[in-house]
Design an enzyme around this catalytic site. Structure first.
Site, short mmCIF file in Angstrom:
data_model
loop_
_atom_site.label_atom_id
_atom_site.label_comp_id
_atom_site.label_asym_id
_atom_site.label_seq_id
_atom_site.Cartn_x
_atom_site.Cartn_y
_atom_site.Cartn_z
N ASP A 46 0.86 -1.16 0.00
CA ASP A 46 0.00 0.00 0.00
C ASP A 46 0.91 1.23 0.00
OD1 ASP A 46 -2.12 1.65 0.28
OD2 ASP A 46 -2.80 0.87 2.20
N GLY A 86 -1.28 6.21 1.56
CA GLY A 86 -2.31 7.25 1.41
C GLY A 86 -3.49 7.02 2.34
N ASP A 122 -7.80 -7.42 -0.52
CA ASP A 122 -7.09 -7.57 0.75
C ASP A 122 -8.05 -7.13 1.83
OD1 ASP A 122 -6.74 -4.54 0.17
OD2 ASP A 122 -6.03 -4.77 2.24
N CYS A 135 -13.98 -28.47 6.69
CA CYS A 135 -12.88 -27.52 6.47
C CYS A 135 -11.56 -28.25 6.66
CB CYS A 135 -12.98 -26.33 7.42
SG CYS A 135 -11.55 -25.21 7.31
N CYS A 160 -8.52 -26.77 7.10
CA CYS A 160 -7.45 -25.95 7.68
C CYS A 160 -6.83 -26.68 8.87
CB CYS A 160 -7.97 -24.57 8.08
SG CYS A 160 -8.79 -24.52 9.69
N CYS A 199 -9.13 -26.79 11.98
CA CYS A 199 -10.27 -27.72 11.90
C CYS A 199 -9.82 -29.17 11.85
CB CYS A 199 -11.15 -27.37 10.69
SG CYS A 199 -12.12 -25.86 10.98
N HIS A 246 -7.89 -20.44 10.66
CA HIS A 246 -9.15 -20.84 10.04
C HIS A 246 -9.72 -19.73 9.16
CE1 HIS A 246 -13.09 -22.55 9.33
NE2 HIS A 246 -13.55 -21.34 9.61
#
Lengths: 384, 384
Positions: free
Chosen positions: A90, A93, A263, A301, A303, A306, A332
């Site tokens: 970024d 700003g 994002d 899930c 992940c 999980c 997660h």
């Protein structure tokens, strides 16, 4: 840099591919946010395991701490934080106009006081691009004027004038090797201003285009309008990035409106409040009703959280303030956002995006509290 | 349960092996502390990657939160926290006598108020063993009376009397399948009391023996005396565990005095203060002198933190309060403690322990601040 692979017939959703010197990024893509050089609570291995292909870093924060000298000495941001894949930075700003206390807007930038220690600092097109050059990000953003969603039309017009002028100045600055630069479109939710700004920025010929001035506390309808009023004026063959957005259902709706890159701090910020994202909306894992719930956060899930832990255990960890609780919810939630993007890519490729969109958005019940959290940067200060 | 494989000719150091239904533990061993069902900041994968073979859990804390019903419902502590290897549980004696506000010491236990919410609770031999049975730990500890290091000889004698009587009561309680029970020796730094207590506890015939009443704020010389006065009265063919100790150099000296098992909160607690353990002593990673130090915490260290990150980056993370900083120092410090134990095992096996001990202790410069931290449980409260 960008290859448009397929366009969904039912919407403006696109399947694409962004190529950088540090790796290929399939779009639509979600970029976890590493404001201060760390995606909050996660390590680089966890990020790669969940399929992260690009992360975001913040010029404003990194310039204050650790400061540019340290990162230059490290050999750039990638080496400093040990992240081998692409980074988008970024320009600062957004933070200057939201976090800092502005002292004076000048022709070539903004004089402001650091949110941290009150130091007088100056950031403009030249400075923002120089910092990003030293950070060595793969994608740099132009320094823009990002007005609040309460700005008058006159203020929005002034912001556009500066944004366009500063974009031109950014365009002329030297870049890091292989660094792309994206322009930013401002204009609030006003059709005329969005069109005017988009045309002026596109005329400057950047490598991609971002929609700024969203995620500034505006209601969802205005956010969608801002995007709808901008996308038609962006070139087909370049990537489009909606800054700071959104909830999972919003991501689906924004992809349907032609956005490729996102994002958002929501996955990790909401995790630190003890809340998890699921396909049905958010759920408070910290809440008492989970105290003997032996299911994972979300059935099916894949992940790390999980696969390893129950809601009951995670609830206990959050309840006794063990760091592992925040960590696992951050894992997660970030995984969940990346999975929604992967699902969208698969459905656009298979020609079933319309069905996916209807079903996903239909099942997802948005939480007012989480929607409010999205705009929290303006009030929370330095957090993210 | 315990196999004595080798004794060092230059000292009382022993190489051994503890066998449990959930795994074999080579001794000397360090057990990371998971007070509330989580080794602070670490996940089970990280613990296993650094070679952890057994962790510790706390009866006192787990009984208060999440409470026994939840853990029973989960099917025991291992399943609740997803840790497949052995767990040793403390009996709660130490916490009742250090954290809680005691209301009344009775014949069969202690009435006290929870450090957390002031609730009136009761813990004695029967209760402590029942809780540990439900937790399903592989090694349970007897409920003892742990006096402060400022206790008078008379108070120490009273504590021994209770400790022995309660140990006998613990001995009679039912156990979880495959659960071993260790006795605890009290007696301060007094030779006569240590001998008396050791003989009485050993006569009760436990699976192993712990030295309690250390890590209660006493100076190092008294701690060493407590151990030296106890070890001669412990059977050769059973494991010996020094509770709550110590710094890396102390671990080496305690192994040299015949101790096989250790637990300590120092690695993770000190990490959260921004301090790392190295072979030369502790170093403040948070300190300004690390701001552009591109070396790992410790050259040659193979932990995840040292393989991936520089001191400068970790210093930045700690400085801006990013969770990854605490995580990585917790990884490094825990790994360092486990590595010292692995080195000791290798040197005892190779017959080079005397040399290792001289060199390690000679190079290690103890920090007064860290030594003070060791006794901090009594003042810090519920932390660990």
């Amino acid at each position: 840099m960008f290859e448009l692979l397929k366009t969904d017939p039912s919407s403006k959703a696109r399947l694409g591919r962004v190529t950088t010197t540090r790796g290929v990024i399939d779009t639509p893509v979600f970029m976890p946010v590493g404001t201060q050089g760390s995606v909050k609570a996660l390590d680089p291995r966890e990020l790669q395991e969940m399929g992260t292909k690009i992360i975001l870093g913040n010029t404003y924060h990194l310039n204050i701490r650790p400061g540019l000298d340290i990162i230059r000495d490290a050999g750039g941001l990638h080496r400093f934080i040990n992240w081998p894949l692409p980074i988008l930075t970024d320009s600062g700003g957004f933070q200057v106009f939201s976090l800092a206390s502005i002292r004076k807007i000048k022709a070539h930038g903004v004089e402001f006081r650091s949110h941290l220690d009150g130091n007088l600092l100056f950031l403009g097109p030249k400075e923002a691009m120089e910092i990003q050059r030293v950070l060595g990000s793969d994608i740099a953003m132009v320094f823009d004027d990002c007005p609040p969603h309460t700005a008058t039309v006159r203020e929005v017009k002034e912001a556009i004038e500066r944004t366009v002028r500063w974009a031109g100045e950014c365009r002329e600055q030297p870049r890091a090797p292989g660094q792309s630069v994206f322009g930013i479109i401002q204009g609030g939710s006003h059709a005329e201003q969005r069109e005017e700004c988009a045309k002026a920025i596109v005329a400057l010929n950047f490598d991609g285009y971002a929609i700024g001035g969203v995620s500034v506390g505006e209601p969802e309808t205005e956010m969608m309008k801002a995007v709808e009023h901008t996308v038609p004026f962006l070139p087909e063959n370049q990537p489009r990035y909606a800054m700071g957005l959104g909830t999972p259902a919003q991501l689906v709706e924004l992809v349907a409106r032609g956005i490729d890159m996102f994002d958002c701090v929501l996955p990790t910020r909401v995790a630190r409040n003890g809340t998890a994202f699921t396909a049905k909306g958010t759920v408070s894992i910290k809440a008492g009703f989970n105290k003997s719930d032996w299911r994972p956060i979300e059935e099916g899930c894949e992940c790390f959280a999980c696969r390893n832990f129950s809601r009951a255990y995670l609830r206990h960890l959050l309840n006794v303030e063990e760091i592992l609780g925040l960590r696992m919810l951050s894992v997660h939630n970030s995984h969940m956002f990346l999975k929604v993007m992967a699902d969208m890519r698969a459905h656009i490729a298979a020609g079933t995006f319309a069905e996916f969109r209807r079903e996903f958005v239909g099942n997802y019940i948005p939480s007012e509290r989480v929607l409010a959290t999205r705009g929290q940067t303006k009030v929370r200060g330095a957090d993210e």
